[in-house]
Scaffold this active site. Structure first.
Site, mmCIF file in Angstrom:
data_model
loop_
_atom_site.group_PDB
_atom_site.id
_atom_site.type_symbol
_atom_site.label_atom_id
_atom_site.label_comp_id
_atom_site.label_asym_id
_atom_site.label_seq_id
_atom_site.Cartn_x
_atom_site.Cartn_y
_atom_site.Cartn_z
ATOM 1 N N SER A 146 35.041 -66.890 -0.922
ATOM 2 C CA SER A 146 35.301 -66.426 0.438
ATOM 3 C C SER A 146 35.269 -67.640 1.347
ATOM 4 O O SER A 146 34.672 -68.677 0.995
ATOM 5 C CB SER A 146 34.195 -65.451 0.868
ATOM 6 N N TYR A 159 25.068 -63.047 1.322
ATOM 7 C CA TYR A 159 26.439 -63.042 0.781
ATOM 8 C C TYR A 159 27.020 -64.453 0.826
ATOM 9 O O TYR A 159 27.558 -64.961 -0.167
ATOM 10 C CB TYR A 159 27.282 -62.078 1.614
HETATM 11 N N1 LIG Z 1 38.984 -58.476 1.753
HETATM 12 C C1 LIG Z 1 38.527 -59.532 2.395
HETATM 13 O O1 LIG Z 1 38.755 -59.688 3.601
HETATM 14 C C2 LIG Z 1 37.734 -60.586 1.652
HETATM 15 C C3 LIG Z 1 37.454 -61.789 2.323
HETATM 16 C C4 LIG Z 1 36.752 -62.772 1.634
HETATM 17 C C5 LIG Z 1 36.334 -62.575 0.326
HETATM 18 N N2 LIG Z 1 36.603 -61.391 -0.294
HETATM 19 C C6 LIG Z 1 36.113 -61.235 -1.669
HETATM 20 O O2 LIG Z 1 37.137 -60.717 -2.478
HETATM 21 C C7 LIG Z 1 36.581 -59.917 -3.523
HETATM 22 C C8 LIG Z 1 37.282 -58.573 -3.547
HETATM 23 O O3 LIG Z 1 37.164 -57.991 -2.265
HETATM 24 P P1 LIG Z 1 38.085 -56.766 -1.821
HETATM 25 O O4 LIG Z 1 38.159 -56.822 -0.342
HETATM 26 O O5 LIG Z 1 39.325 -56.723 -2.621
HETATM 27 O O6 LIG Z 1 37.126 -55.547 -2.236
HETATM 28 P P2 LIG Z 1 37.474 -53.997 -2.447
HETATM 29 O O7 LIG Z 1 36.209 -53.256 -2.171
HETATM 30 O O8 LIG Z 1 38.694 -53.625 -1.706
HETATM 31 O O9 LIG Z 1 37.789 -53.921 -4.005
HETATM 32 C C9 LIG Z 1 36.800 -54.282 -4.927
HETATM 33 C C10 LIG Z 1 37.056 -53.611 -6.260
HETATM 34 O O10 LIG Z 1 35.913 -53.896 -7.071
HETATM 35 C C11 LIG Z 1 35.338 -52.677 -7.539
HETATM 36 N N3 LIG Z 1 33.884 -52.846 -7.607
HETATM 37 C C12 LIG Z 1 33.021 -52.793 -6.563
HETATM 38 N N4 LIG Z 1 31.768 -52.967 -7.023
HETATM 39 C C13 LIG Z 1 31.858 -53.132 -8.373
HETATM 40 C C14 LIG Z 1 30.902 -53.348 -9.374
HETATM 41 N N5 LIG Z 1 29.587 -53.398 -9.093
HETATM 42 N N6 LIG Z 1 31.334 -53.474 -10.656
HETATM 43 C C15 LIG Z 1 32.658 -53.382 -10.950
HETATM 44 N N7 LIG Z 1 33.601 -53.170 -10.023
HETATM 45 C C16 LIG Z 1 33.216 -53.052 -8.744
HETATM 46 C C17 LIG Z 1 35.748 -51.629 -6.519
HETATM 47 O O11 LIG Z 1 35.773 -50.320 -7.090
HETATM 48 C C18 LIG Z 1 37.148 -52.102 -6.121
HETATM 49 O O12 LIG Z 1 38.141 -51.583 -6.982
HETATM 50 C C19 LIG Z 1 35.085 -59.835 -3.249
HETATM 51 O O13 LIG Z 1 34.400 -60.753 -4.062
HETATM 52 C C20 LIG Z 1 34.971 -60.241 -1.789
HETATM 53 O O14 LIG Z 1 33.738 -60.839 -1.488
HETATM 54 C C21 LIG Z 1 37.300 -60.388 0.336
#
Ligand SMILES: NC(=O)c1ccc[n+]([C@@H]2O[C@H](COP(=O)([O-])OP(=O)(O)OC[C@H]3O[C@@H](n4cnc5c(N)ncnc54)[C@H](O)[C@@H]3O)[C@@H](O)[C@H]2O)c1
Length: 286
Positions: A146, A159
């Site tokens: 991130s 985090y």
């Molecule tokens: N979306 C953003 O703006 C953003 C920004 C920076 C970093 N990130 C990082 O990107 C990654 C994905 O984020 P996202 O926004 O796509 O999340 P999201 O919640 O949209 O999707 C995450 C997926 O992981 C699954 N999941 C959640 N907990 C789980 C667990 N304990 N075991 C197995 N599967 C699990 C969920 O069911 C979902 O399908 C994360 O590591 C997050 O920190 C996201």
């Protein structure tokens, strides 16, 4: 000319591959020719993403499990490698965050942040890299960190510490696994439209339930981001394919921002008047 972004015949394991950035990476990998094992805590999400991989002509495996359950994660990786007969790509994507002032955060919550964001990556990397080493063909590990890996995050301190740890581990693994031709890199998204980002953290992914941003919110967000819009999950998918492919054969140990320029701008935003400013109301002489 050979298309060096192609990954035909390779196999990948994607944590949290049932939704958001993980799903987008899984689908882009499939489009590049990869068979994909999708590991997600929600079985219906894993199944849906696996069906989309198959639509793209590749083999898919949906594995229901929680990345915080190390045994389930290890056995999922072993099952994926056995099903496809190889493992070339690991994507450590599943993560989670809840906002809380650090002085009010319980130890339980701190441990949960570490387990989901950091420990899961350690366990999966060890399990997957053993398969890559045994396969003798090298490999690529893509960690979804991130922008918070390298910037302060008040209210999200644990985090951010985990994501910074992810970056440090990425560098160490890039060096430690280099004799096996395993490359290890991180991507650093910022605001990206995903189910989790829109509050749809459980159950089926349903964009119809997502709250639309108000005009003011869209304006504020777009003035924060130099490219003037939030990111799309598939943009992380494209960068992950680049990091998994021969297009990046000499790239290892890096953090690649996928953030529309917010890391570069480091606090500079477009003011209401359209001019760049560090703080609305202050003048910088231009
Ligand atoms: N979306 C953003 O703006 C953003 C920004 C920076 C970093 N990130 C990082 O990107 C990654 C994905 O984020 P996202 O926004 O796509 O999340 P999201 O919640 O949209 O999707 C995450 C997926 O992981 C699954 N999941 C959640 N907990 C789980 C667990 N304990 N075991 C197995 N599967 C699990 C969920 O069911 C979902 O399908 C994360 O590591 C997050 O920190 C996201």
């Amino acid at each position: 000319m050979t298309d060096r972004s192609r990954l035909d015949g390779q196999a990948a394991f994607v944590t949290g591959g049932g939704g958001g950035i993980g799903r987008a990476i899984a689908l882009r990998l499939a489009e590049a020719g990869v068979d994909v094992a999708i590991f997600d805590i929600f079985p219906e999400r894993a199944e849906e993403a696996a069906a989309r991989v198959r639509e793209r002509g590749r083999r898919a495996m949906a594995i229901a499990g929680d990345v915080m359950d190390s045994d389930a994660l290890r056995s999922g990786i072993d099952r994926g490698a056995a099903e496809f007969g190889r493992l070339d790509i690991l994507v450590n994507n599943a993560g989670g965050v809840s906002a809380r002032p650090f002085l009010e955060q319980s130890e339980r919550s701190m441990r949960k942040h570490v387990d989901i964001n950091l420990m899961s990556m350690l366990v999966a990397t060890q399990a997957a890299a053993k398969h890559m080493v045994a396969g003798g063909k090298g490999g690529a590990i893509v960690n979804v960190a991130s922008i918070e890996a390298s910037r302060a995050a008040p209210g999200f301190a644990v985090y951010a510490a985990c994501k910074a740890g992810m970056l440090s581990f990425t560098k160490s693994m890039a060096v430690e696994l280099s004799p096996h031709a395993i490359r290890v890199n991180c991507i650093a998204p910022d605001h990206t439209i995903t189910p989790g980002n829109q509050g749809n953290r459980a159950g089926p992914v349903d964009p119809a339930t997502w709250k639309a941003r108000s005009g003011e919110e869209v304006d504020a967000m777009n003035r924060l981001i130099p490219l003037g819009r939030e990111g799309i999950d598939m943009e992380c998918g494209d960068v992950a394919v680049f990091l998994a492919s021969a297009m990046s054969s000499y790239v290892t140990g890096i953090l690649l921002p996928v953030d529309g320029g917010t890391w570069a701008s480091s606090g500079w935003v477009r003011g209401q008047n359209g001019k760049w400013t560090l703080n609305e109301g202050l003048s910088f002489g231009h």
